[in-house]
Design a protein around this motif. Structure first.
Motif, PDB file in Angstrom:
ATOM      1  N   LYS A 110      -7.756   3.981   2.491  1.00 26.71           N
ATOM      2  CA  LYS A 110      -6.575   3.826   1.812  1.00 26.71           C
ATOM      3  C   LYS A 110      -5.967   2.491   2.551  1.00 26.71           C
ATOM      4  CE  LYS A 110      -3.828   7.150   0.160  1.00 26.71           C
ATOM      5  NZ  LYS A 110      -3.589   8.107  -0.325  1.00 26.71           N
ATOM      6  N   HIS A 111      -6.332   2.118   3.607  1.00 26.10           N
ATOM      7  CA  HIS A 111      -6.493   0.650   3.834  1.00 26.10           C
ATOM      8  C   HIS A 111      -5.347   0.980   4.634  1.00 26.10           C
ATOM      9  CE1 HIS A 111      -8.509  -1.581   0.732  1.00 26.10           C
ATOM     10  NE2 HIS A 111      -7.960  -0.910   0.137  1.00 26.10           N
ATOM     11  N   LEU A 112      -5.192   1.949   5.424  1.00 22.30           N
ATOM     12  CA  LEU A 112      -4.470   2.758   6.367  1.00 22.30           C
ATOM     13  C   LEU A 112      -5.392   2.420   7.779  1.00 22.30           C
ATOM     14  CD1 LEU A 112      -3.278   5.443   4.962  1.00 22.30           C
ATOM     15  CD2 LEU A 112      -1.908   3.021   5.174  1.00 22.30           C
ATOM     16  N   ILE A 119       0.894  -1.003  -0.108  1.00 20.86           N
ATOM     17  CA  ILE A 119       0.359  -0.297   0.402  1.00 20.86           C
ATOM     18  C   ILE A 119       0.508   1.168   0.409  1.00 20.86           C
ATOM     19  CG2 ILE A 119      -2.081   1.384   1.214  1.00 20.86           C
ATOM     20  CD1 ILE A 119      -2.859  -0.881   2.504  1.00 20.86           C
ATOM     21  N   THR A 120       0.265   2.605  -0.480  1.00 23.74           N
ATOM     22  CA  THR A 120       1.715   3.690  -0.975  1.00 23.74           C
ATOM     23  C   THR A 120      -0.253   4.779   0.351  1.00 23.74           C
ATOM     24  OG1 THR A 120       2.033   3.046  -2.642  1.00 23.74           O
ATOM     25  CG2 THR A 120       2.615   5.263  -1.894  1.00 23.74           C
ATOM     26  N   GLU A 121       0.850   4.852   1.085  1.00 22.58           N
ATOM     27  CA  GLU A 121      -0.665   5.690   1.671  1.00 22.58           C
ATOM     28  C   GLU A 121      -0.482   7.310   1.021  1.00 22.58           C
ATOM     29  OE1 GLU A 121       0.108   6.855   5.699  1.00 22.58           O
ATOM     30  OE2 GLU A 121      -0.760   8.364   6.047  1.00 22.58           O
ATOM     31  N   LYS A 122       0.766   7.676   0.752  1.00 26.04           N
ATOM     32  CA  LYS A 122       0.990   9.340  -0.232  1.00 26.04           C
ATOM     33  C   LYS A 122       2.418   8.741  -0.460  1.00 26.04           C
ATOM     34  CE  LYS A 122      -0.622  12.354   2.988  1.00 26.04           C
ATOM     35  NZ  LYS A 122      -1.120  13.016   3.419  1.00 26.04           N
TER      36      LYS A 122
END
Lengths: 447, 468
Positions: free
Chosen positions: B257-259, A144-147
């Motif tokens: 965002k799956h965070l 996953i890229t948060e940002k």
């Protein structure tokens, strides 16, 4: 950008004069900022910012007055003068308020990079994508890229006062950071990488991305460890987090108000002889470098700790006058909305001669701290800290398993004295730089 | 700025194929007064004005702002933001603006704009003097007062048009007490979405005394223990724990965002059945209350967790749009310089039935937290920390000696499941919550609760911290 600033400044100084103010200073800032956020290769956010404003500081009969405005029309300028004068009426008299006089020389520095702004926006977007690609291809568990963020800014600062100071400069910076998540067996861990520079051509997106990927992956499967007192190694980024609290004790303003635990200890050994701490507003290519500070005093290199000995404090004009010292050019002001406060420019710990690997070597059981949480809750006045931490267990001189959810506690005074190894890996994170440090022992609370 | 100009700017912003456009105008007057060393050290007043234009196309957002507020400049800004959409212009229908009805009103009895600086200075000096007179060991007192009058105008391409005036007033006191070589600090603050009546309803001297008493109390405190132990959080302690352990993880941007550890868990039990968590923007006077959020959506009451079951996340316009649903009115921003993102308002755990004293008695041994300070969370792992500003050891079911210098750390979902009894009290504290570099005013609260175990980051039982 900043066109007509000098005439606005003169206009305001003129108005202040007709209203009877003894000393007046105009601070004008004009800035532009670009932010590009990418995630999963797609442009997520694009931001363009333009801001300008004026702050007026006056000293009227030894009383300080301040007001600011973002509206630079003649009516608003008149209002800002009236507000500053009105505010001063209610402030206590203080003989140490005095605006700076001009200096013969200011450090000659490169603070602006034209090339940053020659580069088209597509290149900058691509740079953010390259960070992401590097992070995601570091390991397939980076999912996953948060940002991934690219950012640059340019600004002009102008300071005029009626004692003859008339200075201005242009500054810029650029950089990027990325936050990613690694996942395995239901566990998720975050990792980040960042780099901010004066020169666009120094940016290394692949390195920023790999750093983030590596950090996320190495934390997968992290566990708590039992409580104990143990040697602790802090990576450069964690050290800079502590410096954010520590810097307060070196502020002459804190010293004058009895809020610094270093008060009255000048010339004494307050830290490990391995520790040399410097604030340098003239550092080549430093993000905190500028020819003059937020009140127009020239910046300088200030030794704070020299081989553990307390050798000075950070001053603005006010604290210098009150303590009979010279301003160190640390009257920092990030916005026209603020008065210049004592702050840091480029604050860093000089590097030692040990490789980070060598620092671990003789640790039988200890903790490498790679991330701290809640550092803003540390108490800069008493020096007490108790914060969350995660990192990697050190066993028999080697990094073994990842550790999460522990708390480390102590006092900054002991922290300074307990440093028994300094790495050769000085790394800057914007305006703060540090090498890896080892503390003889620290209380670690865990399961 | 008027409706016609707003419509013109929106039209320009939509000209390149964007699906949504919004204009946010803000005019903010602020006063900040600081007292240190027994004297008014600074008074800063200012006016900030600016406009932000936001454009959404697909999942991308372009945001541009300026504080040069002329129609010409704003049309330019709208064009810059709009061009990011890079498409051919679709047909546009003319905008028909309507104003949604707010669910709550927050009357201001005494506007800070109508109060002389002299009067503001007086309340600060009252707080300062009271703090200093509390105890001879109080060495230094800082008092800061702030008021904000923020006028906003929000218009978007879906026809929302909102004008709002937000007034906030705040007073905080920091005291330092010294005894021998021991230095301790104490803090207390009040803040509301009201005007200067805040300081009629809350005696400034009392705020000063509370800060001073806390600093003095901590002088006699021993070091907090280290390691796992049962924890009771008093109803007076504020809600930092629920804010960190739960609130942030329920913000829809992080979830999408799956965070967040709470992602994909709607309808599931995520907490003990005793626990209901709400985020309510309509509570009278509370520091996080809003008539409208910063996207023009009315502030509302949102049930996040109901009797242990996760029911809802906190949505702004964009996250709601992705799920083709309505916003919960949580789209907030610090200023015209920032795009709105999902943020909390007043977040709290609903009171239960238990007697707080009984909770302490039945806990037997542990730590009682009576004031919380700041905190932080990693929503991806759920690990959080918060600071204990005032705490006591519980021994044999009784409140014993005060302890200092401790952070508590835990994991959000684990903690929510470990909550036992829930008290019948509730106490709010205020704060400025930071996310993505944006600070917004919030408040949070919880009743007295017992948590089976948390990690206490003290130094007490490992080594002495007397040497300071």
């Amino acid at each position: 950008m900043g066109t007509g600033f000098d005439s606005i400044a003169e206009q305001v100084l003129g108005m202040a004069k007709t209203k009877g103010s003894l000393q007046a200073e105009v601070f004008l800032l004009d800035s532009q900022e670009l932010t590009i956020e990418v995630a999963e290769k797609r442009l997520e956010n694009l931001k363009l910012a333009q801001e300008r404003g004026l702050g007026l500081r006056i000293v009227d009969n030894r009383r300080l007055g301040y007001a600011f405005t973002a509206d630079l029309s003649p009516g608003s300028l008149e209002k800002v003068v009236d507000s500053a004068l009105h505010n001063a009426q209610m402030v206590e008299q203080d003989p140490f308020w005095e605006l700076p006089r001009p200096c013969d020389t200011y450090p000659e520095l490169v603070t602006f990079d034209e090339k940053t702004f020659d580069a088209p926006i597509e290149n900058k977007m691509e740079l953010a994508r390259q960070m992401e690609t590097a992070a995601r291809s570091y390991d397939k568990r980076v999912t996953i890229t948060e940002k991934a963020v690219y950012q640059d800014s340019k600004y002009r600062v102008l300071i005029y006062n009626n004692r003859g100071v008339q200075v201005n400069y242009r500054g810029s910076y650029c950089g990027g950071y990325i936050v990613v998540v690694g996942q395995e067996n239901g566990d998720s861990q975050t990792g980040f990488g960042m780099q901010f520079e004066l020169f666009y051509h120094n940016l290394d997106p692949a390195k920023i991305g790999q750093e983030a990927g590596r950090k996320a992956i190495r934390m997968l499967g992290a566990q708590r460890i039992p409580s104990g007192v143990m040697p602790v190694v802090l990576d450069p980024h964690s050290v800079t987090s502590f410096m954010g609290v520590l810097q307060f004790a070196f502020s002459a303003e804190a010293v004058l108000k009895g809020k610094s635990f270093l008060q009255g200890l000048e010339g004494q050994t307050v830290a490990s002889p391995l520790l040399t701490l410097v604030d340098d507003g003239t550092l080549d290519g430093g993000l905190g470098s500028s020819p003059f500070d937020g009140e127009g005093n020239p910046t300088s290199e200030t030794m704070l700790l020299q081989n553990g000995k307390l050798s000075g404090f950070l001053h603005n004009g006010y604290t210098a006058k009150k303590m009979g010292a010279c301003s160190t050019g640390n009257g920092v002001r990030n916005s026209y909305k603020m008065l210049p406060e004592v702050g840091t420019t480029n604050l860093y710990i000089k590097k030692g001669d040990l490789d980070p690997q060598e620092i671990l070597q003789d640790i039988e059981r200890g903790l490498l701290i790679t991330d701290v949480m809640g550092i803003h809750t540390a108490n800069p006045i008493s020096g007490d800290f108790s914060i969350g931490a995660s990192g990697i267990l050190i066993e028999n001189g080697r990094l073994t398993s990842p550790v999460k959810g522990v708390a480390v506690a102590g006092n900054l005074r002991n922290f300074l004295q307990d440093i028994d190894a300094v790495g050769n890996d000085l790394t800057f994170f914007a305006g703060k730089g540090a090498p890896t440090l080892r503390l003889k022992s620290l209380a670690v609370s865990g399961a | 700025m008027n409706k016609k100009e707003m419509a013109e700017i929106l039209k320009k912003a939509l000209g390149y194929g964007a699906e949504f456009a919004e204009v946010f105008w803000e005019h903010k007057e602020t006063t900040a007064i600081g007292c240190e060393e027994n004297k008014i050290e600074r008074i800063n007043s200012g006016i900030d004005e600016g406009v932000g234009v936001r454009v959404i196309y697909g999942d991308s957002t372009a945001y541009a702002f300026t504080n040069e507020v002329t129609l010409e400049r704003l049309l330019e800004v709208a064009e810059i933001a709009g061009q990011a959409a890079q498409q051919k212009s679709p047909p546009q229908s003319p905008l028909d603006f309507t104003t949604p009805k707010p669910q709550a009103e927050f009357p201001v009895l005494i506007s800070p704009a109508d109060v002389d600086v002299e009067k503001k200075v007086q309340v600060i000096m009252d707080a300062n003097e009271a703090a200093r007179q509390t105890d001879p060991r109080v060495r230094q007192v800082s008092v800061s007062y702030g008021d904000v009058r923020q006028n906003v105008l929000i218009a978007n391409s879906e026809g929302v048009y909102v004008e709002d005036l937000r007034t906030r007033t705040r007073l905080s006191v920091n005291a330092i007490a010294v005894e021998g070589s021991v230095v301790q600090t104490g803090f207390h603050s009040v803040g509301q979405v009201t005007g200067f009546e805040l300081l009629r309803e809350n005696d400034p001297a009392e705020i000063g005394r509370k800060a001073a008493q806390r600093a003095v109390l901590m002088l006699s405190a021993k070091c907090a223990p280290s390691g796992k132990m049962p924890v009771v959080m008093a109803g007076s302690a504020g809600g930092t724990m629920v804010h960190e352990a739960c609130g942030h993880g329920l913000e829809a941007d992080l979830v999408q965002k799956h965070l967040s550890v709470y992602g994909g868990k709607k309808g599931q039990m995520v907490a003990s059945p005793e626990i209901s968590v709400l985020d309510d923007g309509t509570l009278p006077k509370r520091f996080g209350s809003i008539r409208y959020d910063d996207e023009g959506c009315p502030g509302q009451k949102t049930v996040l967790i109901n009797k242990g079951v996760l029911e809802e996340y906190l949505y702004d316009y964009q996250t709601a749009r992705r799920e083709k649903r309505a916003s919960t009115g949580n789209g907030r921003r610090e200023s015209y310089q920032m795009r709105p993102i999902p943020r909390m308002r007043n977040t709290y755990i609903k009171p239960g039935k238990a007697d707080p004293e009984k909770i302490i008695r039945e806990t037997g041994e542990g730590l009682l937290v009576t004031a919380m300070g700041g905190g932080q969370v990693n929503t991806t792992t759920g690990d959080y920390v918060f600071e204990v500003a005032e705490g006591y050891l519980i021994e044999d079911g009784k409140v014993k000696r005060p302890v200092r210098g401790a952070t508590l750390t835990g994991n959000g979902p684990e903690t929510l499941r470990m909550i036992g009894q829930v008290g019948n009290d509730l106490g709010f504290t205020i704060g400025i919550c930071g996310k993505e570099g944006q600070g917004v005013p919030v408040s949070d609260a919880q009743p007295t609760i017992a948590i089976k175990e948390l990690i206490i980051g003290g130094t007490g039982n490992i080594r002495t911290c007397q040497k300071r």
